[in-house]
Write an enzyme that holds these catalytic residues in place. Sequence first.
Site, short mmCIF file in Angstrom:
data_model
loop_
_atom_site.label_atom_id
_atom_site.label_comp_id
_atom_site.label_asym_id
_atom_site.label_seq_id
_atom_site.Cartn_x
_atom_site.Cartn_y
_atom_site.Cartn_z
N HIS A 122 -15.13 38.95 -61.52
CA HIS A 122 -15.98 39.85 -62.31
C HIS A 122 -15.44 40.06 -63.73
CE1 HIS A 122 -13.18 43.16 -60.97
NE2 HIS A 122 -13.45 43.60 -62.19
N ASP B 220 -13.73 37.83 -54.94
CA ASP B 220 -13.64 38.19 -56.36
C ASP B 220 -12.38 37.56 -56.99
OD1 ASP B 220 -14.20 39.32 -58.78
OD2 ASP B 220 -13.57 41.35 -58.22
N GLY C 268 -9.82 47.57 -66.73
CA GLY C 268 -8.94 46.70 -67.52
C GLY C 268 -7.79 46.16 -66.71
N ASN C 269 -7.44 46.86 -65.62
CA ASN C 269 -6.38 46.38 -64.73
C ASN C 269 -6.85 45.27 -63.81
OD1 ASN C 269 -5.39 49.21 -65.46
ND2 ASN C 269 -3.65 48.43 -64.31
N SER C 270 -8.16 45.09 -63.70
CA SER C 270 -8.71 44.10 -62.79
C SER C 270 -8.13 42.72 -63.05
CB SER C 270 -10.23 44.04 -62.92
OG SER C 270 -10.83 45.20 -62.43
N GLY D 75 -16.65 27.93 -40.09
CA GLY D 75 -18.03 27.81 -39.63
C GLY D 75 -18.41 28.75 -38.50
N VAL D 76 -18.02 30.03 -38.63
CA VAL D 76 -18.48 31.03 -37.65
C VAL D 76 -18.84 32.31 -38.39
CG1 VAL D 76 -17.09 30.19 -35.72
CG2 VAL D 76 -16.16 31.96 -37.24
#
Length: 389
Positions: A122, A153, A235-237, A290-291
Amino acid sequence: MEQEPRSVQQTQSRPGVPRRRKLALISACVITVVWLMVGAAVLGSWLMTQFNKQSIQSTPDGNLVMSRDEADISEVVQRVSKSVVSIVTTKNGRTLSRATVQQGAGTGIIISKDGYILTNKHVVKDADRVEIVSSDGTQYTDVKFVGADPLNDVAFLKINGVNDLPAATLGDSGTVRVGQKVIAIGNSLGRYQNTVTMGIISGKGRPVQASTSERSGEAESLTDLLQTDAAINPGNSGGPLLNMSGQVIGINTAIVSDAQSVGFAIPIGAAKGLVRSVLASGKIQKSYIGVRYIAITPEVRAEYKLSAKSGAYVGGSRDKSAVVAGGPADKAGIKDGDVITKVNDKLIGEQGGLGSLISEFLPGETVELTILRDGKEQKVKLTLGAYKV
């Protein structure tokens, strides 16, 4: 015969002389003792004054005296800060009347000396231009977007033309303990570069619905997050959550806006497979089994009448199986109703969610899954597939 009484008289008259001398001697001794006491008092007072002066003069500056904890934190910050960068994004837009420019800010982690950067998706989503600023103020404008995790993310950038950047050390998020001390570093509010905060791990395996702003209609479901009370601000993201050895154990990603000291980080294990693929090929390769599954909680356990207290319940609907036909799990023999409890030797739940543990591996690699079926434990080998968007 007259000599004896005189002798007696002489004997009786002699004590008078020593008595006077003794009195004089006693008086002299008393005076001497008094003067000694006075001298001792004066000397003691002088010595105490000198000692106090010396004590005042030699009192160390408390700001320069570090406790062991402070020394540990300071050492970690000094060592790792060089591997943390600020990210500035620019997004061009247009209204009915004029062009607009929107700027954003975030944080990134250097993962290779030749310029690969790990951050949040993001932070760089839809950016037309990305600039990276290192801890010493060096600005990099030749920055390429490498790719992003389609299900998490996580994203990667590449600074072109460098070969001497200090890479951070990635730790093991599977062994993280609730209550252990952690450090967060980030570009707080987009203005205060490499801000350092400290706290503890408050919880593990947290699910959240995250959005970039309260006005945004977009929300992303994130699971298996580490919860911390270390202050995480806008801003820490994309910045690192560190253990006290300076290893990255999480990627700071979200906060609860109407609460205090409730922040979340993606466990670093969930990005390790992607890190390996990016460093090896410069491309995003994500593994999958694939589950469709549900993480077992007390509520899930009660609803489905499960004996297992933790793990991943492979649950489908009446008209659709939870196992993707022809997928890795189907080929390995996984069935609806199975409970997957381990990936290799790591316990699902205690050491990470199923998705996070699988994300440590690359497509084509083989893992051993421990499953419960009809109350009996089985082990199966599964070759991971490549996730396709």
